[in-house]
Design an enzyme around this catalytic site. Structure first.
Site, PDB file in Angstrom:
ATOM      1  N   GLU A   1       0.611  -0.977   0.123  1.00 40.25           N
ATOM      2  CA  GLU A   1      -0.207   0.123   0.200  1.00 40.25           C
ATOM      3  C   GLU A   1       0.840   1.313   0.234  1.00 40.25           C
ATOM      4  O   GLU A   1       0.370   2.154  -0.577  1.00 40.25           O
ATOM      5  CB  GLU A   1      -0.920  -0.192   1.322  1.00 40.25           C
ATOM      6  CG  GLU A   1      -1.678  -1.451   1.212  1.00 40.25           C
ATOM      7  CD  GLU A   1      -2.547  -1.308  -0.181  1.00 40.25           C
ATOM      8  OE1 GLU A   1      -2.979  -0.361  -0.774  1.00 40.25           O
ATOM      9  OE2 GLU A   1      -3.067  -2.532  -0.237  1.00 40.25           O
TER      10      GLU A   1
ATOM     11  N   GLU B   1      -0.787  -0.376 -10.008  1.00 39.23           N
ATOM     12  CA  GLU B   1      -0.265  -1.688  -9.338  1.00 39.23           C
ATOM     13  C   GLU B   1       1.230  -2.033  -9.591  1.00 39.23           C
ATOM     14  O   GLU B   1       1.703  -2.595  -8.830  1.00 39.23           O
ATOM     15  CB  GLU B   1      -1.278  -2.722  -9.857  1.00 39.23           C
ATOM     16  CG  GLU B   1      -0.983  -4.121  -9.115  1.00 39.23           C
ATOM     17  CD  GLU B   1      -1.582  -4.055  -7.631  1.00 39.23           C
ATOM     18  OE1 GLU B   1      -1.260  -4.719  -6.950  1.00 39.23           O
ATOM     19  OE2 GLU B   1      -2.481  -2.796  -7.414  1.00 39.23           O
TER      20      GLU B   1
END
Length: 491
Positions: free
Chosen positions: A257, A286
């Protein structure tokens, strides 16, 4: 004011309101009292209704028409490109539908969390059926006669199609399956043993976030059922989760994250509250989280540093040195959970979800049959049965909030990360020595300069191509995975 000035001033307020709506979502996942779910659904619907009205305001069409063919600098032209795309898509979706999707998905998220805790897919299926029907209606409006699922993918990865993803997965699957089978024939390395108190996990989690460059003056870490990152610019928040027996779950969720968050924090501040002020696509997003987590965080060099940090925090870890710790971090084992999957098996989890959600949207798979279809496909792909719904079709939050078309961007991000990692190692020759000291600065600075600072200035393909010097392909990722795990398992 010129048409451009008026348009950008209007858009700035829209971007600010979207950030407020995002903060409501963050609060729902982290701090909202359970009894507030229905009211929060109404609040989210009201916010979405306001945002949809702004995104379809006729003045936008007039401003865009006035600027058609205007000579603009690259930054202004990119802003205009995003606004026009958003306007074209938003005007295809009725305001009633946009608000209803926001209301139902807010409620559905709470129903999913309850069903997951109870391992009861049947309790979740009715609201999921509503979400699927609403998202299918939205997709049909966006597709305007084209492929509905492609229109959904376009929300997260512009210009990507299911056919392109099918081809990419077709290239990846045989090599990953062959590697997985070879590894599972080998003895599995030992895992960690010991005591890993939650408070100590969270303390080390915060240190790791700082190690990877997360700016706590513009962010915070909280806990959630499903780790996520939220926000952009000067307010970028992340969540993680803890498991008493598995501290890696916490640490690598945090690093993952932080990759997302550092992308948002690393964007040129001049782009804040403009269409360029957030990541250009979920695939590129991502790529940052996965390269932080895997190619950097799970490397032999960095795990040597992490081993020392964990020994200081927890004492004896039950492994016999840094090499054994590295093997434990990268252990390939039979498991069910996507977010905990190793690099060899992760993309196989994505392929399963990709195929199932395509079938849900096309109508070839009924929601009532989803659990059975998931379990059958999982056993066929992985070789063992799913024992309960929380380890199967209820493990991910995505479908409950309507994120159809999102899952394949995880694998696309892995592919992008493979290309970026090869280029990073080409340009930073002493990378391993730096990571072994816990110094991620040169690596994260390279990513910030090559990828993060641009925000939405370029298209996803342009960002990766410019950073790497070639168009993205699956080859570098597959080569990296095969080399790493061939060495780890002496294949």
């Amino acid at each position: 004011m010129s048409a451009l000035d008026e348009l950008l001033a209007y858009q700035r307020d829209t971007e600010a309101l979207a950030q407020i709506a995002g903060r409501l979502g963050w609060d729902q996942e982290t701090m909202m009292p359970r009894g507030a779910a229905d009211q929060r659904g109404e609040e989210m619907a009201a916010m979405e209704g306001m945002l949809h009205a702004r995104r379809t305001d006729p003045r936008l069409g007039a401003w865009l028409a006035a600027l058609e063919g205007a000579e603009l600098d690259p930054v202004a032209a990119a802003k205009l490109r995003h606004i026009r795309r958003s306007f074209d898509r938003a005007t295809r979706v009725p305001a009633r539908l946009a608000a209803e999707i926001a209301r139902v998905t807010s409620v559905s998220q709470g129903k999913w969390a309850e069903a997951r805790a109870a391992d009861d897919f049947a309790a979740f299926a009715p609201v999921l059926a509503k979400v699927v029907a609403l998202k299918r209606e939205e997709g049909q409006a966006l597709a305007a006669g084209g492929d509905v699922y492609d229109a959904m993918i376009d929300d997260y990865e512009p210009d990507m199609t299911a056919a392109q993803l099918d081809a990419m997965f077709g290239e990846m699957r045989p090599r990953l399956v062959a590697l997985r089978e070879a590894i599972l024939d080998k003895p599995m390395p030992d895992g960690l043993t010991g005591s890993f108190p939650e408070e100590a996990q969270m303390a080390l989690s915060r240190r790791l976030a700082e190690t990877f460059g997360y700016d706590f003056t513009r962010g915070r870490i909280d806990k959630a059922v499903h780790p996520f990152s939220s926000g952009s610019g000067s307010d970028v928040r992340i969540t993680t989760r803890t498991s008493p027996a598995d501290p890696f779950n916490c640490f690598y969720s945090t690093i993952h994250e932080v990759g997302h968050a550092c992308y948002e924090q690393g964007i040129d501040p001049d782009y804040a509250l403009t269409p360029l002020g957030s990541g250009v696509s979920m695939g590129v997003h991502e790529s940052q989280s996965r390269i932080y987590e895997n190619q950097l965080g799970r490397s032999r060099a960095f795990t040597g540093y992490l081993y020392q940090q964990m020994q200081q925090a927890f004492g004896d870890l039950g492994v016999s040195g840094a090499d054994a710790f590295y093997a434990a971090v990268n252990r390939v084992q039979k498991d069910y959970i996507r977010t905990e999957a190793d690099e060899v098996q992760y993309n196989l989890h994505i392929m399963l979800r990709f195929d199932l959600e395509k079938a849900l949207i096309s109508g070839d798979l009924a929601v009532a049959d989803l659990e059975g279809a998931w379990n059958e496909r999982f056993e066929r792909d992985f070789g063992y049965a799913v024992p309960r719904a929380s380890l199967g079709c209820l493990q991910d939050v995505h479908w409950s909030v309507g994120l159809f078309g999102y899952f394949p961007t995880y694998s696309l991000g892995n592919v992008y990360a493979g290309c970026l990692h090869a280029a990073l190692r080409r340009d930073v020759s002493d990378l391993d020595a730096q990571l072994a000291r816990g110094d991620t600065g040169p690596a994260t600075a390279w990513l910030r300069e090559r990828v993060q600072r641009h925000g939405g200035l370029m298209t996803p393909q342009e960002v990766i191509t410019q950073a790497c010097g070639h168009a993205p392909s699956a080859g570098p990722l597959l080569d990296y995975i095969e080399a790493k795990f061939t060495g780890l398992y002496a294949l």
